[in-house]
Design a protein around this motif. Structure first.
Motif, PDB file in Angstrom:
ATOM      1  N   GLU A  86     -12.810  -7.488   7.449  1.00 45.59           N
ATOM      2  CA  GLU A  86     -11.462  -7.313   6.898  1.00 45.59           C
ATOM      3  C   GLU A  86     -11.504  -7.396   5.377  1.00 45.59           C
ATOM      4  O   GLU A  86     -10.781  -6.685   4.682  1.00 45.59           O
ATOM      5  CB  GLU A  86     -10.520  -8.386   7.453  1.00 45.59           C
ATOM      6  CG  GLU A  86     -10.034  -8.143   8.873  1.00 45.59           C
ATOM      7  CD  GLU A  86      -8.890  -7.138   8.923  1.00 45.59           C
ATOM      8  OE1 GLU A  86      -8.567  -6.547   7.870  1.00 45.59           O
ATOM      9  OE2 GLU A  86      -8.348  -6.937  10.021  1.00 45.59           O
ATOM     10  N   LEU A 106     -14.379  -0.454   9.781  1.00 42.42           N
ATOM     11  CA  LEU A 106     -13.443  -0.226  10.885  1.00 42.42           C
ATOM     12  C   LEU A 106     -14.189   0.024  12.193  1.00 42.42           C
ATOM     13  O   LEU A 106     -13.769  -0.435  13.262  1.00 42.42           O
ATOM     14  CB  LEU A 106     -12.523   0.951  10.556  1.00 42.42           C
ATOM     15  CG  LEU A 106     -11.464   0.667   9.494  1.00 42.42           C
ATOM     16  CD1 LEU A 106     -10.861   1.961   8.969  1.00 42.42           C
ATOM     17  CD2 LEU A 106     -10.372  -0.235  10.064  1.00 42.42           C
ATOM     18  N   LEU A 109     -15.261  -3.283  13.408  1.00 44.40           N
ATOM     19  CA  LEU A 109     -14.124  -4.060  13.892  1.00 44.40           C
ATOM     20  C   LEU A 109     -13.737  -3.650  15.310  1.00 44.40           C
ATOM     21  O   LEU A 109     -13.352  -4.497  16.127  1.00 44.40           O
ATOM     22  CB  LEU A 109     -12.933  -3.902  12.942  1.00 44.40           C
ATOM     23  CG  LEU A 109     -13.055  -4.676  11.623  1.00 44.40           C
ATOM     24  CD1 LEU A 109     -12.025  -4.186  10.616  1.00 44.40           C
ATOM     25  CD2 LEU A 109     -12.890  -6.177  11.866  1.00 44.40           C
ATOM     26  N   GLU A 123      -4.655  -4.473  19.240  1.00 48.86           N
ATOM     27  CA  GLU A 123      -5.277  -4.673  17.930  1.00 48.86           C
ATOM     28  C   GLU A 123      -6.456  -3.723  17.751  1.00 48.86           C
ATOM     29  O   GLU A 123      -6.663  -3.164  16.668  1.00 48.86           O
ATOM     30  CB  GLU A 123      -5.734  -6.121  17.802  1.00 48.86           C
ATOM     31  CG  GLU A 123      -6.274  -6.459  16.420  1.00 48.86           C
ATOM     32  CD  GLU A 123      -6.604  -7.933  16.265  1.00 48.86           C
ATOM     33  OE1 GLU A 123      -7.232  -8.284  15.255  1.00 48.86           O
ATOM     34  OE2 GLU A 123      -6.235  -8.710  17.171  1.00 48.86           O
ATOM     35  N   TYR A 127      -7.114  -0.665  14.808  1.00 49.59           N
ATOM     36  CA  TYR A 127      -8.332  -0.431  14.023  1.00 49.59           C
ATOM     37  C   TYR A 127      -8.844   0.992  14.236  1.00 49.59           C
ATOM     38  O   TYR A 127      -9.284   1.662  13.290  1.00 49.59           O
ATOM     39  CB  TYR A 127      -9.420  -1.426  14.408  1.00 49.59           C
ATOM     40  CG  TYR A 127      -9.216  -2.817  13.877  1.00 49.59           C
ATOM     41  CD1 TYR A 127      -8.944  -3.037  12.526  1.00 49.59           C
ATOM     42  CD2 TYR A 127      -9.310  -3.926  14.720  1.00 49.59           C
ATOM     43  CE1 TYR A 127      -8.760  -4.321  12.036  1.00 49.59           C
ATOM     44  CE2 TYR A 127      -9.133  -5.214  14.227  1.00 49.59           C
ATOM     45  CZ  TYR A 127      -8.855  -5.402  12.887  1.00 49.59           C
ATOM     46  OH  TYR A 127      -8.687  -6.673  12.405  1.00 49.59           O
ATOM     47  N   ARG A 130      -6.800   3.505  12.348  1.00 49.08           N
ATOM     48  CA  ARG A 130      -7.130   3.458  10.910  1.00 49.08           C
ATOM     49  C   ARG A 130      -8.460   4.166  10.657  1.00 49.08           C
ATOM     50  O   ARG A 130      -8.638   4.821   9.622  1.00 49.08           O
ATOM     51  CB  ARG A 130      -7.188   2.017  10.435  1.00 49.08           C
ATOM     52  CG  ARG A 130      -5.826   1.339  10.370  1.00 49.08           C
ATOM     53  CD  ARG A 130      -5.947  -0.134  10.028  1.00 49.08           C
ATOM     54  NE  ARG A 130      -6.451  -0.348   8.674  1.00 49.08           N
ATOM     55  CZ  ARG A 130      -6.687  -1.552   8.167  1.00 49.08           C
ATOM     56  NH1 ARG A 130      -6.452  -2.631   8.886  1.00 49.08           N
ATOM     57  NH2 ARG A 130      -7.140  -1.676   6.926  1.00 49.08           N
TER      58      ARG A 130
END
Length: 316
Positions: A86, A106, A109, A123, A127, A130
């Motif tokens: 992050e 990303l 993640l 969640e 990610y 994005r």
């Protein structure tokens, strides 16, 4: 007096020759560094500022270091690794950058969310969305994001498959609906009229979505998808530059459609489609898995119609 040495002379001569090759100057070099009267130009003493470039390099190094530090945390603490990746995103955002490091972070993640004891599917989807936005922005090359997207989708698909086959009641927020949403989001970006068209990813992801729709018995959506695939395949066949993909792609679409007709027990359409599929098989080299699926469905159809000899040929 000066004493000449016949021993040193050849060595000195060679050094002079080498120096001339190493330090050869053309007339252009001389005139560019000196004025017409032989003096040095005043512009040679002007200093240029590279502070801006140095700042950019420092930021790039800081982001790169943060990324690799985060990777080292993956095996020791998932939560710390999540926070570190992050931070990579924050570093690029604070410096008005959405580059390859953000894409890589990303991707990590998304993977790390699959390792968590209690996976948060929503969640993970955030990610992934994005990551798709970074692809749209041109942060990475086509080859890099093709491999990245394919790898992530396969990894999530395997996780969902393992969860479906597991008898344990572990809490897991990634299910077939999450996987379906990832497929749909990907297709929206890479479809022919999308923001980042990519025929290869679009076709492969469409097939994966089709197989998922078949497994969840969503036959109406599967029929719509197959219709779109066949339409696009026809357009591809008309394009001579893509003709080499026509046979293999068409056979994979037929394999999906054969499963649909088999599930609906529409033996008339199934039989017609099997005949068309075998014509495509004879004209090329199909993928063994695709051919095995077609033969299996054909064998089951012949077996249900008590055509035992034809069924035996299909199965063997």
């Amino acid at each position: 007096r000066v004493i000449k040495s016949t021993f040193l002379y050849p060595l000195i001569s060679k050094m002079n020759s080498d120096d001339e090759e190493l330090y050869h100057y053309s007339d252009e070099d001389i005139t560019s560094d000196e004025d017409a009267d032989g003096g040095i130009k005043s512009s040679d003493f002007e200093l240029s500022s590279d502070d801006g470039n140095e700042d950019t390099d420092d930021i790039e190094v800081a982001i790169e270091n943060e990324y690799y530090n985060a990777k080292q945390l993956r095996d020791t603490s998932v939560s710390e690794a999540l926070a570190a990746f992050e931070e990579v995103l924050n570093l690029e955002k604070n410096n008005d950058r959405v580059g390859s490091w953000s894409y890589k972070a990303l991707k990590q993640l998304v993977k790390l969310n699959l390792l968590r004891t209690n996976i948060n599917g929503n969640e993970m989807l955030k990610y992934y969305d994005r990551l798709l936005q970074s692809v749209i922005s041109g942060a990475v090359t086509q080859n890099l994001y093709e491999k990245g997207i394919a790898g992530l989708l396969d990894r999530v698909s395997q996780t969902v498959s393992n969860r479906a086959n597991s008898s344990s009641n572990t809490t897991n927020g990634v299910d077939r609906q999450t996987l379906k949403q990832m497929y749909v989001s990907t297709l929206a970006v890479v479809q022919p009229n999308g923001r980042c068209p990519n025929e290869r990813i679009w076709f492969k992801t469409s097939l994966k979505l089709g197989q998922l729709l078949y497994e969840t018995n969503d036959l109406s959506q599967l029929q719509i998808l197959i219709k779109e695939l066949l339409k696009t395949q026809q357009q591809t066949s008309d394009d001579s530059s893509s003709s080499r993909f026509a046979g293999p792609h068409l056979l994979e679409i037929y394999a999906l459609q054969i499963q649909l007709y088999s599930r609906k027990k529409d033996n008339k359409k199934l039989r017609e489609l099997l005949d068309r599929a075998m014509l495509v098989v004879e004209g090329g080299i199909p993928h063994p898995r695709t051919l095995a699926l077609i033969q299996e469905m054909g064998g089951k159809m012949h077996l249900a119609s008590k055509e035992f000899e034809a069924a035996g040929k299909s199965f063997f």
